[in-house]
Enzyme design. Structure first.
Site, short mmCIF file in Angstrom:
data_model
loop_
_atom_site.label_atom_id
_atom_site.label_comp_id
_atom_site.label_asym_id
_atom_site.label_seq_id
_atom_site.Cartn_x
_atom_site.Cartn_y
_atom_site.Cartn_z
N SER A 101 0.77 -1.25 0.07
CA SER A 101 -0.03 -0.08 -0.03
C SER A 101 0.92 1.20 -0.06
CB SER A 101 -1.08 0.00 1.06
OG SER A 101 -1.87 0.94 0.92
N ASP A 243 -2.00 6.65 -3.35
CA ASP A 243 -0.95 6.06 -2.74
C ASP A 243 -0.57 4.74 -3.76
OD1 ASP A 243 -3.33 4.29 -2.59
OD2 ASP A 243 -2.66 3.31 -0.54
N ASP A 245 -0.70 1.43 -4.16
CA ASP A 245 -1.65 0.64 -4.75
C ASP A 245 -2.77 1.04 -5.14
OD1 ASP A 245 -2.67 0.66 -2.04
OD2 ASP A 245 -3.34 -1.44 -2.39
N ASP A 247 -5.75 2.27 -4.09
CA ASP A 247 -7.03 2.07 -3.33
C ASP A 247 -7.43 3.38 -2.82
OD1 ASP A 247 -5.33 2.04 -1.09
OD2 ASP A 247 -6.51 0.33 -0.27
MG MG Z 1 -3.58 1.41 -0.31
#
Ligand code: MG
Length: 455
Positions: A101, A243, A245, A247
């Site tokens: 992440s 960020d 990744d 999400d």
């Molecule tokens: Mg994330």
């Protein structure tokens, strides 16, 4: 029996905790559980973010799955929500995301997914852990080893998002959006999605690079200082930063001002609840703004413990309409059962286009709250100390919500005292309609914390 998983998956420093052997064994443990649950050849979707160690760990993890007789669809580098989407879309028996992440580049981790794309349930995590530590693996015979195929899920993911917003309305206004994907997985999706939605797009830090050469992947105000200036200097309608990744999506208004995540969450929730009503799910740490939004749309609100997976589960179990957190993670449960930065951005672009207003006007049109945050380093029994805070507050006649930590409620605000899940600290977080009150509540929370900690 040891524990592997934190709040969502396992994370650590690469080649220290998170080694290829570790990934291999975790793949074998996950595959073993799926095999024992019944299907002869379970199907697992696997993907990763842009980290330098991603390919190494993914290949080891996939080897583990294949050795237990699972078939694998490798979707390559993609945002976490796109991998969750693929797991659901391909009717897989499970999924996995190799990601850390927003953590620094030396970290990586593995998140396991349910067939519907949501993070793995606690009970099933426990099964994986048991198999992992006992090394009680189900190995396939030579002719039972799984098949591997590669598939690009990104075009289908982008199409699915486009089908959920009013593209014509966006095209009519043609917003000018500056994008910063932090050299992460969003670099492969967000700039293209926005162009296809009809925006004018300028992208920054949008070449995939696991060294994260430009900025730290956590999209907070401190890490986005340069980006805030870029958005303003270019005269864009607004900026959006992700960020590692992808999400999460965090927004910057046309004046270069950082917009708190719970304000964009409220903006999106307001629009979605106006159309569909129902249930809003968020955590105890999110602004009371969300209560206002629920109320004015005659919707219900449910507050859970902190954690995106907890919010996702509550949405699923209670048939919720929309959910989210204060850090800019919004969950659209009828699309992906997890935070989705691209879907959030598409919805924000649509709201902006239809409103005819400036981005700052949309944000400033929401009720105003003042928030203060601080923390104390605490060794020892943090949970006990936080419980003691609740006792002390009740002795003084205050109402306390102990869903997660100790949240002392006032008619016009609150203060939350809560132990961090990852660091040896206790956070104190206050909010009120008036600045002076928010400060007063923070002081009260701190005073009770110090009393609870003893001399
Ligand atoms: Mg994330």
């Amino acid at each position: 029996m040891g524990r592997l998983f934190g709040t969502f998956g396992v994370r650590g420093i690469v080649n220290e905790k998170i080694t290829p052997e570790f990934a291999l064994k975790l793949g074998m443990a996950f595959g073993t559980m799926l095999r024992r649950e019944g299907r002869e050849k379970p199907l697992v979707v696997v993907g990763r973010d842009t980290r330098v160690s991603g390919e190494m760990l993914k290949d080891a993890f996939v080897s583990g799955l294949l050795s237990t007789g699972c078939d694998v669809v490798d979707v390559g580098t993609a945002p976490t929500p796109a991998i969750q989407f693929a797991t659901d879309r391909f009717n897989a028996d499970g999924g996995a995301v190799i990601t850390a992440s927003h953590n620094p580049p030396e970290y990586n981790g593995i998140k396991l997914l349910e067939p519907n794309g949501m993070g793995l349930k606690k009970e099933r995590e426990a099964v994986v852990e048991e198999v992992f530590f006992r090394e009680d693996f189900e190995r396939a015979g030579w002719d039972g080893i799984g098949d591997l195929r590669k598939e690009n899920v990104i075009p289908a993911y982008i199409e699915a998002i486009k089908s959920r917003v009013d593209v014509e309305a966006i095209k009519r206004r043609r917003p000018f959006v500056v994008v910063d994907t932090s050299n992460g997985a969003g670099s492969l999706t967000l700039p293209y999605l926005l162009r296809e939605l009809g925006c004018k797009v300028v992208s920054v830090n949008a070449h995939p690079d696991g060294h994260f050469p430009a900025r730290k992947p956590e999209p907070n105000e401190e890490n986005l200082r340069e980006f805030m200036e870029i958005v303003k200097a270019l005269g864009a309608d607004f900026g959006v930063a992700q960020d590692g990744d992808a999400d999460r999506a965090v927004f910057i208004d046309e004046n270069g001002r950082f917009v708190q995540g719970d304000r964009t969450f409220a903006l999106v929730a307001d629009a979605v609840l106006r159309e569909r009503g129902g249930l809003l799910v968020t955590t105890v740490a999110t602004s009371s703004l969300l209560d206002d939004v629920a109320k004015r749309n005659n919707a219900r609100i449910m507050r859970t413990k902190v954690g995106d997976l907890i919010v996702a589960r509550a949405l699923l179990e209670n048939n919720g309409t929309i959910g989210g957190e204060e850090n800019g993670g919004v969950i659209f449960p009828d699309f992906v059962l997890g935070r989705d930065g691209a879907m959030t951005t598409a919805k924000v672009v649509e709201i902006f286009a239809k409103s005819g207003k400036k981005f700052s006007e949309l944000i400033d049109g929401l009720p105003r709250y003042y928030q203060f945050k601080t923390k104390r380093e605490v060794e020892g029994d943090r949970k006990g100390i936080v419980e003691r805070v609740a006792e002390l507050a009740r002795e003084r006649g205050y109402t306390v919500d102990t869903t997660d930590g100790s949240k002392i409620l006032f008619p016009d605000g609150w203060v939350l005292v809560r132990a961090s899940g990852t660091e040896p600290i206790i956070r104190v977080f206050s909010e009120a309609k008036e600045e002076g009150k928010a400060r007063e509540y923070l002081e009260l929370g701190l005073k009770l914390l110090e009393e609870a900690m003893g001399p």
